[in-house]
Design an enzyme around this catalytic site. Structure first.
Site, PDB file in Angstrom:
ATOM      1  N   LYS A   1       0.821  -1.222   0.000  1.00  0.00           N
ATOM      2  CA  LYS A   1       0.000   0.000   0.000  1.00  0.00           C
ATOM      3  C   LYS A   1       0.856   1.275   0.000  1.00  0.00           C
ATOM      4  O   LYS A   1       2.052   1.227   0.281  1.00  0.00           O
ATOM      5  CB  LYS A   1      -0.947  -0.004   1.211  1.00  0.00           C
TER       6      LYS A   1
ATOM      7  N   ARG B   1      -3.572 -10.022   4.961  1.00  0.00           N
ATOM      8  CA  ARG B   1      -4.009 -10.030   3.557  1.00  0.00           C
ATOM      9  C   ARG B   1      -2.868  -9.513   2.684  1.00  0.00           C
ATOM     10  O   ARG B   1      -2.453  -8.360   2.846  1.00  0.00           O
ATOM     11  CB  ARG B   1      -5.261  -9.141   3.430  1.00  0.00           C
TER      12      ARG B   1
END
Ligand code: 9MG
Length: 282
Positions: free
Chosen positions: A222, A256
Site C-alpha cells: 500500500k 491479507r
C-alpha cells in the site's frame, strides 16, 4: 475463538493465517481475452495455495483510492464464475471482497467461506443478506469513499475513533442476529488515513484486542509503504513484510497479502524465534 467456521471449512486461527489477494478487475489482467484471464486467475490461486495461503480473497470491485463504481451485474459476472472454479479445483477458504448485498448472497450460494466488506455491512441490504447465511464477515473501517477518501481524513484520535466505529458495527450486527463469533475486525489501513494516521494505527494495533475478535490486516504494497520509503509498487516487498511481522506481533490473526511465499517465510521465522521447539526435526 481460535476457530472460524467458514461454510464447509474450519479455519484455525491458533497461528497467523495468510490471505492471498486475487483481484478479478479488468485492470489486474491487462493481457488478452476472458478465457486467458480466467486461466491466469486460477494459476495465481494454485501458486498462492502452494506458497501457504489458507484463504483466497477475491475482489471484483477495485477499492483503490479514486476507483470508479462497478454495477451489480458486472461484479457478479467477474466474481461468481471464479468462486465456482476455485471451489471445484481447490481445497481452500474463499473470501469475497464485496460491499453489495446481491454479491454477498450469490457468493454464499456459490460456496464462498467468508465475506470481506470494506464498508462493514453499511450498504443497503447487506445486514439482511448476511442474516440468511452463517459465514464469517470481516468488518473493515473506511473514512469516506474510495473516490475521495484520501482528500483530508480527520480523526480526534485515529485508533480510538476506529475502535468506536467498529464496536458500533458489531453492536448493529449482533442486534440484527449476526452472532459475534462470525465477525472479524480490520482497521482499514489506507482507507481514509494520512501516512501518519496509518502508522499511529499500526503502532497501536494491539488496542484492537479490546474488541475480543480476530483482527485482519491489509498493508501489502500500500501507499503507506510506498510513501514512507519513496518506493513504487514493485519495490514495497521488504516494507510490506516488516508491516506484516509487526502486525502479527501486535495480535493480528489474518494478514491479507500479494506476496504469499515471502510472507509465509517471514512468519515462519518469527514463529521459530518465538518458539524454538518448533524447529525440532527440521
Ligand atoms: C479489499 N481490501 C483492500 N485492502 C483491504 C484491507 O486492508 N483489509 C480488508 N479487509 N480488505 C481490503
Amino acid at each position: 475463538m481460535n476457530q472460524l467456521k467458514c461454510g464447509d471449512k474450519v479455519l484455525s486461527l491458533a497461528t497467523p493465517q495468510v490471505m492471498g489477494i486475487l483481484n478479478v478487475t479488468p485492470d489486474s489482467f491487462s493481457d488478452g481475452g476472458k478465457f486467458k484471464q480466467f486461466d491466469s486467475a486460477l494459476l495465481q490461486v494454485e501458486q498462492m495455495l502452494k506458497d501457504g495461503a489458507t484463504i483466497i480473497d477475491i475482489g471484483g470491485e477495485s477499492t483503490r483510492p479514486g476507483a470508479a463504481d462497478v454495477s451489480v451485474d458486472e461484479e457478479l459476472s467477474r466474481v461468481i464464475p471464479v468462486i465456482e472454479a476455485i471451489k471445484a479445483r481447490f481445497d481452500t477458504v474463499i473470501s469475497v471482497d464485496t460491499s453489495k448485498s446481491e454479491v454477498m448472497s450469490a457468493a454464499a450460494s456459490a460456496g464462498a467461506g467468508m465475506i470481506n466488506d470494506v464498508r462493514a455491512l453499511q450498504n443497503d441490504g447487506c445486514l439482511d443478506a448476511m442474516t440468511t447465511n452463517d459465514l464469517p464477515i470481516c468488518l473493515m473501517h473506511m473514512q469516506g469513499m474510495p473516490r475521495t477518501m484520501q482528500a483530508n481524513p480527520q480523526y480526534d484520535n485515529v485508533t480510538s475513533d476506529i475502535i468506536d466505529f467498529i464496536a458500533e458495527r458489531i453492536r448493529v450486527c449482533t442486534e440484527k442476529g449476526i452472532e459475534k463469533h462470525r465477525l472479524l475486525v480490520d482497521p482499514g489501513f489506507g482507507f481514509g488515513k494520512t501516512l501518519m494516521q496509518n502508522y499511529q494505527l499500526l503502532n497501536q494495533l494491539s488496542a484492537f484486542k479490546a474488541l475480543e475478535l480476530p483482527v485482519l490486516v491489509g498493508i501489502s504494497r500500500k501507499s503507506m509503504i510506498g510513501n514512507l520509503l519513496d518506493a513504487d509498487v514493485e519495490n514495497r516487498l521488504a516494507g510490506s513484510l516488516a508491516a506484516a511481522l509487526y502486525s502479527v506481533q501486535q495480535g493480528a490473526k489474518i494478514i491479507r497479502v500479494h506476496d504469499v511465499k515471502e510472507t509465509v517465510d517471514a512468519l515462519s521465522v518469527l514463529a521459530a524465534a518465538e518458539q524454538p521447539e518448533l524447529t525440532r526435526g527440521k
